[in-house]
Design a protein around this motif. Structure first.
Motif, PDB file in Angstrom:
ATOM      1  N   GLU A 390       0.914  -1.053   0.132  1.00 41.97           N
ATOM      2  CA  GLU A 390       0.012   0.042  -0.128  1.00 41.97           C
ATOM      3  C   GLU A 390       0.969   1.342   0.051  1.00 41.97           C
ATOM      4  OE1 GLU A 390      -2.877  -0.430  -0.630  1.00 41.97           O
ATOM      5  OE2 GLU A 390      -3.454  -2.449  -0.227  1.00 41.97           O
ATOM      6  N   LEU A 391       2.017   1.171   0.845  1.00 35.47           N
ATOM      7  CA  LEU A 391       2.982   2.327   0.681  1.00 35.47           C
ATOM      8  C   LEU A 391       3.451   2.559  -0.914  1.00 35.47           C
ATOM      9  CD1 LEU A 391       4.831   1.868   3.979  1.00 35.47           C
ATOM     10  CD2 LEU A 391       3.705   3.905   3.336  1.00 35.47           C
ATOM     11  N   GLY A 392       3.544   1.312  -1.466  1.00 37.57           N
ATOM     12  CA  GLY A 392       4.100   1.650  -3.051  1.00 37.57           C
ATOM     13  C   GLY A 392       2.743   2.253  -3.662  1.00 37.57           C
ATOM     14  N   HIS A 393       1.678   2.043  -3.616  1.00 42.93           N
ATOM     15  CA  HIS A 393       0.617   2.864  -3.909  1.00 42.93           C
ATOM     16  C   HIS A 393       0.659   4.423  -3.736  1.00 42.93           C
ATOM     17  CE1 HIS A 393      -2.054  -0.069  -5.863  1.00 42.93           C
ATOM     18  NE2 HIS A 393      -2.173  -0.858  -5.009  1.00 42.93           N
ATOM     19  N   ALA A 394       0.827   4.612  -2.523  1.00 40.99           N
ATOM     20  CA  ALA A 394       1.166   6.023  -1.983  1.00 40.99           C
ATOM     21  C   ALA A 394       2.276   6.616  -2.769  1.00 40.99           C
ATOM     22  CB  ALA A 394       1.152   5.981  -0.708  1.00 40.99           C
ATOM     23  N   PHE A 395       3.400   5.948  -2.781  1.00 43.62           N
ATOM     24  CA  PHE A 395       4.613   6.494  -3.396  1.00 43.62           C
ATOM     25  C   PHE A 395       4.225   6.820  -4.801  1.00 43.62           C
ATOM     26  CE2 PHE A 395       8.947   6.121  -5.631  1.00 43.62           C
ATOM     27  CZ  PHE A 395       9.294   7.093  -4.945  1.00 43.62           C
ATOM     28  N   HIS A 396       3.591   6.010  -5.572  1.00 43.66           N
ATOM     29  CA  HIS A 396       3.179   6.242  -6.919  1.00 43.66           C
ATOM     30  C   HIS A 396       2.439   7.584  -7.439  1.00 43.66           C
ATOM     31  CE1 HIS A 396       1.529   4.432 -10.858  1.00 43.66           C
ATOM     32  NE2 HIS A 396       1.877   5.499 -11.401  1.00 43.66           N
ATOM     33  N   SER A 397       1.426   7.730  -6.375  1.00 39.36           N
ATOM     34  CA  SER A 397       0.558   8.865  -6.410  1.00 39.36           C
ATOM     35  C   SER A 397       1.491  10.070  -5.930  1.00 39.36           C
ATOM     36  CB  SER A 397      -0.460   8.964  -5.246  1.00 39.36           C
ATOM     37  OG  SER A 397      -1.228   7.867  -5.602  1.00 39.36           O
ATOM     38  N   HIS A 398       2.407  10.063  -5.121  1.00 38.02           N
ATOM     39  CA  HIS A 398       3.424  11.085  -4.638  1.00 38.02           C
ATOM     40  C   HIS A 398       4.341  11.528  -5.802  1.00 38.02           C
ATOM     41  CE1 HIS A 398       6.028  13.399  -2.417  1.00 38.02           C
ATOM     42  NE2 HIS A 398       7.405  12.599  -2.634  1.00 38.02           N
ATOM     43  N   VAL A 399       5.048  10.639  -6.641  1.00 37.52           N
ATOM     44  CA  VAL A 399       5.750  11.079  -7.497  1.00 37.52           C
ATOM     45  C   VAL A 399       5.166  11.530  -8.827  1.00 37.52           C
ATOM     46  CG1 VAL A 399       7.644   9.325  -6.902  1.00 37.52           C
ATOM     47  CG2 VAL A 399       5.963   8.626  -8.799  1.00 37.52           C
ATOM     48  N   ILE A 400       3.923  11.155  -8.979  1.00 41.25           N
ATOM     49  CA  ILE A 400       3.212  11.774 -10.316  1.00 41.25           C
ATOM     50  C   ILE A 400       2.200  12.946  -9.709  1.00 41.25           C
ATOM     51  CG2 ILE A 400       0.730  10.663 -10.019  1.00 41.25           C
ATOM     52  CD1 ILE A 400       1.054   9.691 -12.826  1.00 41.25           C
ATOM     53  N   ARG A 401       2.587  13.217  -8.620  1.00 41.30           N
ATOM     54  CA  ARG A 401       1.767  14.408  -8.140  1.00 41.30           C
ATOM     55  C   ARG A 401       1.911  15.828  -8.867  1.00 41.30           C
ATOM     56  NH1 ARG A 401      -2.174  13.298  -4.717  1.00 41.30           N
ATOM     57  NH2 ARG A 401      -0.855  12.092  -3.071  1.00 41.30           N
ATOM     58  N   GLU A 402       3.205  16.130  -9.550  1.00 38.99           N
ATOM     59  CA  GLU A 402       3.421  17.216  -9.818  1.00 38.99           C
ATOM     60  C   GLU A 402       3.146  17.286 -11.488  1.00 38.99           C
ATOM     61  OE1 GLU A 402       4.108  19.893  -8.310  1.00 38.99           O
ATOM     62  OE2 GLU A 402       3.815  18.343  -6.406  1.00 38.99           O
ATOM     63  N   GLU A 403       2.770  16.101 -12.012  1.00 35.75           N
ATOM     64  CA  GLU A 403       2.391  16.276 -13.503  1.00 35.75           C
ATOM     65  C   GLU A 403       0.863  16.691 -13.541  1.00 35.75           C
ATOM     66  OE1 GLU A 403       4.111  14.550 -15.910  1.00 35.75           O
ATOM     67  OE2 GLU A 403       5.720  14.474 -14.209  1.00 35.75           O
ATOM     68  N   PRO A 404       0.608  17.139 -14.767  1.00 37.09           N
ATOM     69  CA  PRO A 404      -0.663  17.694 -15.102  1.00 37.09           C
ATOM     70  C   PRO A 404      -1.855  16.709 -14.439  1.00 37.09           C
ATOM     71  CG  PRO A 404       0.437  18.027 -17.096  1.00 37.09           C
ATOM     72  CD  PRO A 404       1.430  17.385 -16.115  1.00 37.09           C
ATOM     73  N   PHE A 405      -2.663  17.392 -13.783  1.00 32.02           N
ATOM     74  CA  PHE A 405      -3.957  16.596 -12.974  1.00 32.02           C
ATOM     75  C   PHE A 405      -4.344  15.611 -13.965  1.00 32.02           C
ATOM     76  CE2 PHE A 405      -8.362  15.877 -11.795  1.00 32.02           C
ATOM     77  CZ  PHE A 405      -7.968  15.161 -10.550  1.00 32.02           C
ATOM     78  N   GLU A 406      -4.610  15.938 -15.255  1.00 31.91           N
ATOM     79  CA  GLU A 406      -5.212  15.125 -16.282  1.00 31.91           C
ATOM     80  C   GLU A 406      -4.483  13.934 -16.549  1.00 31.91           C
ATOM     81  OE1 GLU A 406      -6.915  19.180 -16.295  1.00 31.91           O
ATOM     82  OE2 GLU A 406      -4.713  18.246 -16.622  1.00 31.91           O
ATOM     83  N   ASN A 407      -3.014  13.992 -16.148  1.00 32.00           N
ATOM     84  CA  ASN A 407      -2.118  12.676 -16.492  1.00 32.00           C
ATOM     85  C   ASN A 407      -2.006  12.073 -15.167  1.00 32.00           C
ATOM     86  OD1 ASN A 407      -1.849  13.627 -19.236  1.00 32.00           O
ATOM     87  ND2 ASN A 407       0.255  14.270 -18.771  1.00 32.00           N
ATOM     88  N   THR A 408      -2.631  12.282 -14.120  1.00 29.47           N
ATOM     89  CA  THR A 408      -2.430  11.433 -12.988  1.00 29.47           C
ATOM     90  C   THR A 408      -3.405  10.236 -12.646  1.00 29.47           C
ATOM     91  OG1 THR A 408      -3.984  12.756 -11.780  1.00 29.47           O
ATOM     92  CG2 THR A 408      -1.709  13.415 -11.706  1.00 29.47           C
ATOM     93  N   ASN A 409      -4.431  10.255 -13.579  1.00 29.77           N
ATOM     94  CA  ASN A 409      -5.400   9.098 -13.722  1.00 29.77           C
ATOM     95  C   ASN A 409      -4.858   7.660 -14.634  1.00 29.77           C
ATOM     96  OD1 ASN A 409      -7.823   7.821 -13.547  1.00 29.77           O
ATOM     97  ND2 ASN A 409      -8.510   8.567 -15.457  1.00 29.77           N
ATOM     98  N   TYR A 410      -4.029   7.164 -13.700  1.00 33.22           N
ATOM     99  CA  TYR A 410      -3.229   6.091 -14.097  1.00 33.22           C
ATOM    100  C   TYR A 410      -4.200   4.842 -14.254  1.00 33.22           C
ATOM    101  CZ  TYR A 410      -1.526   5.928  -9.600  1.00 33.22           C
ATOM    102  OH  TYR A 410      -1.579   6.173  -8.179  1.00 33.22           O
ATOM    103  N   ALA A 411      -3.933   3.796 -14.945  1.00 31.61           N
ATOM    104  CA  ALA A 411      -4.973   2.779 -14.958  1.00 31.61           C
ATOM    105  C   ALA A 411      -4.491   1.749 -13.856  1.00 31.61           C
ATOM    106  CB  ALA A 411      -4.548   2.142 -16.192  1.00 31.61           C
ATOM    107  N   MET A 412      -5.257   0.708 -13.358  1.00 31.46           N
ATOM    108  CA  MET A 412      -5.010  -0.110 -12.135  1.00 31.46           C
ATOM    109  C   MET A 412      -4.023  -1.073 -12.416  1.00 31.46           C
ATOM    110  SD  MET A 412      -7.868  -2.810 -10.444  1.00 31.46           S
ATOM    111  CE  MET A 412      -7.160  -4.258  -9.596  1.00 31.46           C
ATOM    112  N   ASN A 413      -3.681  -1.515 -13.724  1.00 26.24           N
ATOM    113  CA  ASN A 413      -2.823  -2.500 -13.775  1.00 26.24           C
ATOM    114  C   ASN A 413      -1.343  -1.935 -13.595  1.00 26.24           C
ATOM    115  OD1 ASN A 413      -2.897  -0.930 -16.134  1.00 26.24           O
ATOM    116  ND2 ASN A 413      -2.375  -2.615 -17.562  1.00 26.24           N
ATOM    117  N   VAL A 414      -1.271  -0.726 -14.259  1.00 28.35           N
ATOM    118  CA  VAL A 414       0.286  -0.068 -13.763  1.00 28.35           C
ATOM    119  C   VAL A 414       0.213   0.479 -12.469  1.00 28.35           C
ATOM    120  CG1 VAL A 414       0.777   0.380 -16.270  1.00 28.35           C
ATOM    121  CG2 VAL A 414      -0.513   1.963 -14.785  1.00 28.35           C
ATOM    122  N   ALA A 415      -1.064   0.747 -11.697  1.00 32.02           N
ATOM    123  CA  ALA A 415      -1.006   1.239 -10.311  1.00 32.02           C
ATOM    124  C   ALA A 415      -0.671  -0.085  -9.532  1.00 32.02           C
ATOM    125  CB  ALA A 415      -2.455   1.382  -9.823  1.00 32.02           C
ATOM    126  N   GLU A 416      -0.911  -1.087  -9.913  1.00 30.56           N
ATOM    127  CA  GLU A 416      -0.546  -2.357  -9.178  1.00 30.56           C
ATOM    128  C   GLU A 416       0.839  -2.691  -9.343  1.00 30.56           C
ATOM    129  OE1 GLU A 416      -2.161  -3.911  -6.896  1.00 30.56           O
ATOM    130  OE2 GLU A 416      -3.733  -2.791  -7.164  1.00 30.56           O
TER     131      GLU A 416
END
Length: 601
Positions: A390-416
């Motif tokens: 779950e911390l891996g999920h949170a880190f993913h959200s963290h590193v993508i945070r400064e990307e344009p908001f429209e590009n932060t909606n990543y798919a579940m397979n790459v989220a996993e």
């Protein structure tokens, strides 16, 4: 000495006052007004006639992003409340209101995207490329293409309005029923009633007599409510199939593949490579049965820990957190620093108590630029790995945070992928740092358990779901038939390696009832194998791989999965080569386990 981390999360920093929060009520009221303004702006938006007609387009993009953030914030907060306390009916009620607003927003977005589709292709391309919109062009093109595949404006408005009850309503109903389930268990001679989540943890109890008794009571509890769960699953799937018919979609996998930005050939290739290596994992299951002193494993034995006549390793929450931080730091100081921040700021709900929902998740809090993690920690190596996941999920959200908001909606397979990568770091480190042969065997078995979960358990879920949806096209599928389909899928996925299966699994697994993501299961297997391949590269390149890994995560919302793999890994996911190399790691674990345990059977 490091700080003692709290087992209970802090939600007041998001909205103070729980489900009775005045801050939340104000935010939802403001969002209602903003949705009305957005609707008016979309209605008034003239379809561009030249590439210079961009100013109002940019305003609409920003409006849409702001509303989406507000609703994501509220939905995440309420999910946290209702998961941490299933008795919080106010949170459930408010969640319904939020999803009503999300439905309204989606209807407006459909009307907006319909206008996208009316812009001539050449002009649309110029509009994006010559106005600084190239960075979010993937998302805008995806929205335009997806809209073309849907029904008329009127049809989509009706679908979105009905989906609040058709999807979300049935999903909420499932949670309501699960909250009522109590399972009688006897632990250390004391009988007590436990929640579904607590019983699930007990199915991995080191004492087989406890597992056998709990598994019997667990199956009985779900079977007693099977008609309610059958109704729920049938109607949720029935609504989805009705939507597909209205849109003239024939393939039930088309939508989940599109959501995951994944080519069907990639998915088929992945499953083919896994099936090719199944005999190795059956050999593992057979060896584990021998170590348990039984002919074949039962379903409840598959993920039960080996003890080898020794006390199973346990980590206090503090020890588990420190171990995660130490191992993260060896691969990525940035990941370790982020995880430490999450522990210190109380982003994690880990306490083992009654009235919590089973399972675990990480949810994004976009306005505060934070995450929250939900799980039930019991000290076993598996839950330490789950925490890392779950911390891996949170880190993913963290590193993508400064990307344009429209590009932060990543798919579940790459989220996993990010979560499983983090989990792999911990599982691998646990094995390598084992103090004795016995401890190494126990930890290696726990690590291999992940491969069994993704290659066999998830495979069974995938087989069940595909077969259930085909059957549901012909009408209501009875609870008894659902049990049969589930058992048949498990037998095939485990290649008849077990003595006893879990026919009621379809009713006990939340993933089948998640409203907004059909076929929620196969992305886990994809993420696991994809992360194994990435992990293999990371080990080979050492600490210098950190920035490459972060760059890959930052691109996950801006391209298809195949494009992501080609750009950052230089691989073709539709070919078996990458999947074979990823499987080598998991196969190697089994071979080492078999070698280490040869003299124990």
């Amino acid at each position: 000495m490091s700080k003692n981390y709290a087992l209970i999360w802090d939600l007041d920093s998001i909205y103070s006052g729980g489900s009775g929060s005045e801050e939340l009520a104000t935010a939802l009221s403001e969002t209602t007004k903003e949705i009305a303004l957005f609707k008016q702006a979309v209605n008034n938006w003239p379809i561009p006639e030249s590439k210079e007609d961009v100013s109002e387009f940019l305003l609409l993009i920003n409006q849409n992003a702001d509303i989406t953030k507000q609703l994501m914030n509220a939905a995440a907060f309420l999910e946290c409340l209702s998961s941490a306390d299933t008795r919080d009916l106010k949170a459930v009620e408010l969640t319904g209101s939020v999803y009503q607003q999300l439905s309204e927003l989606e209807t407006i977005e459909n009307e907006w995207h319909e206008k996208f589709a009316l812009v001539p292709d050449a002009l649309w391309t110029s509009l994006l490329t010559e106005n600084g919109l190239s960075e979010i062009a993937f998302m805008l093109n995806e929205a335009r293409d997806n809209r073309k595949k849907k029904g008329t404006r009127e049809e989509e408005a009706v679908i979105n309005a009905l989906s609040v009850d058709g999807y979300r309503g049935w999903s909420d109903h499932y949670d309501t029923v699960v909250a009522t389930i109590r399972i009688p268990v006897v632990i250390d001679g004391v009988e007590k009633q436990v929640s579904a989540g607590q019983a699930l943890n007990l199915l991995s109890h080191p004492d087989r007599t406890v597992r056998v008794a709990v598994f019997e009571a667990y199956g009985k509890a779900w079977q007693e409510q099977s008609q309610l769960f059958s109704d729920t699953l049938n109607h949720l799937a029935g609504f989805r199939l009705a939507v597909y018919r209205a849109r003239k979609w024939d393939d039930v996998l088309a939508e989940p593949l599109a959501i995951n930005r994944l080519d069907e050939k990639t998915l088929a290739t992945m499953w083919e490579v896994i099936e090719k290596h199944k005999t190795t994992f059956v050999a593992f299951l057979n060896r584990k049965a021998q170590l348990f002193g039984i002919e074949k494993l039962s379903f409840h034995d598959v993920f039960a820990p080996l003890t080898l006549d020794s006390e199973p390793k346990k980590y206090t929450y503090q020890e588990g957190a420190d171990f995660i931080l130490t191992q993260f730091a060896k691969f990525s100081p940035k990941m370790a620093s982020f995880a430490k921040h999450a522990f210190e700021q109380q982003w994690i709900e880990a306490e083992d108590r009654d009235n919590k929902r089973p399972g675990g998740f990480c949810t994004d809090i976009p306005i505060e630029k934070e995450s929250r993690i939900f799980m039930t920690y019991d000290g076993a190596p598996g839950t330490v790995a789950t925490l890392a996941h779950e911390l891996g999920h949170a880190f993913h959200s963290h590193v993508i945070r400064e990307e344009p908001f429209e590009n932060t909606n990543y798919a579940m397979n790459v989220a996993e992928t990010a979560s499983t990568f983090a989990e792999m770091i911990i599982a691998d480190a646990s094995v390598k740092e084992a103090a004795t042969k016995e401890e190494k065997i126990i930890l290696l078995e726990d690590k291999i358990g992940r491969s069994i979960a993704f290659f066999m358990d998830i495979r069974a879920r995938f087989l069940f779901e595909t077969r259930f949806y085909e059957a549901r096209k012909e009408g209501i599928v009875s609870a008894d038939r659902l049990n049969e389909i589930m058992k048949e899928a498990q037998q095939e996925a485990y290649q008849n390696a077990l003595s006893e299966y879990h026919p009621q699994f379809w009713s006990s697994k939340l993933h089948f009832y998640i409203a907004d993501v059909p076929f929620y299961n196969f992305p886990y297997t994809f993420g696991y194998l994809f992360s194994l391949g990435i992990y293999h590269q990371a080990i080979a390149e050492g600490s210098g791989y950190e920035d490459k890994y972060i760059a890959l995560l930052q691109d996950t919302g801006a391209m298809t999965t195949e494009q992501l793999a080609q750009k950052h890994l230089n691989i073709d996911l539709t070919k078996p080569d990458f999947w074979e190399s990823a499987l080598e790691i998991a196969v190697g674990d089994v071979e080492e386990f078999l070698d280490l345990t040869n003299d124990l059977v």
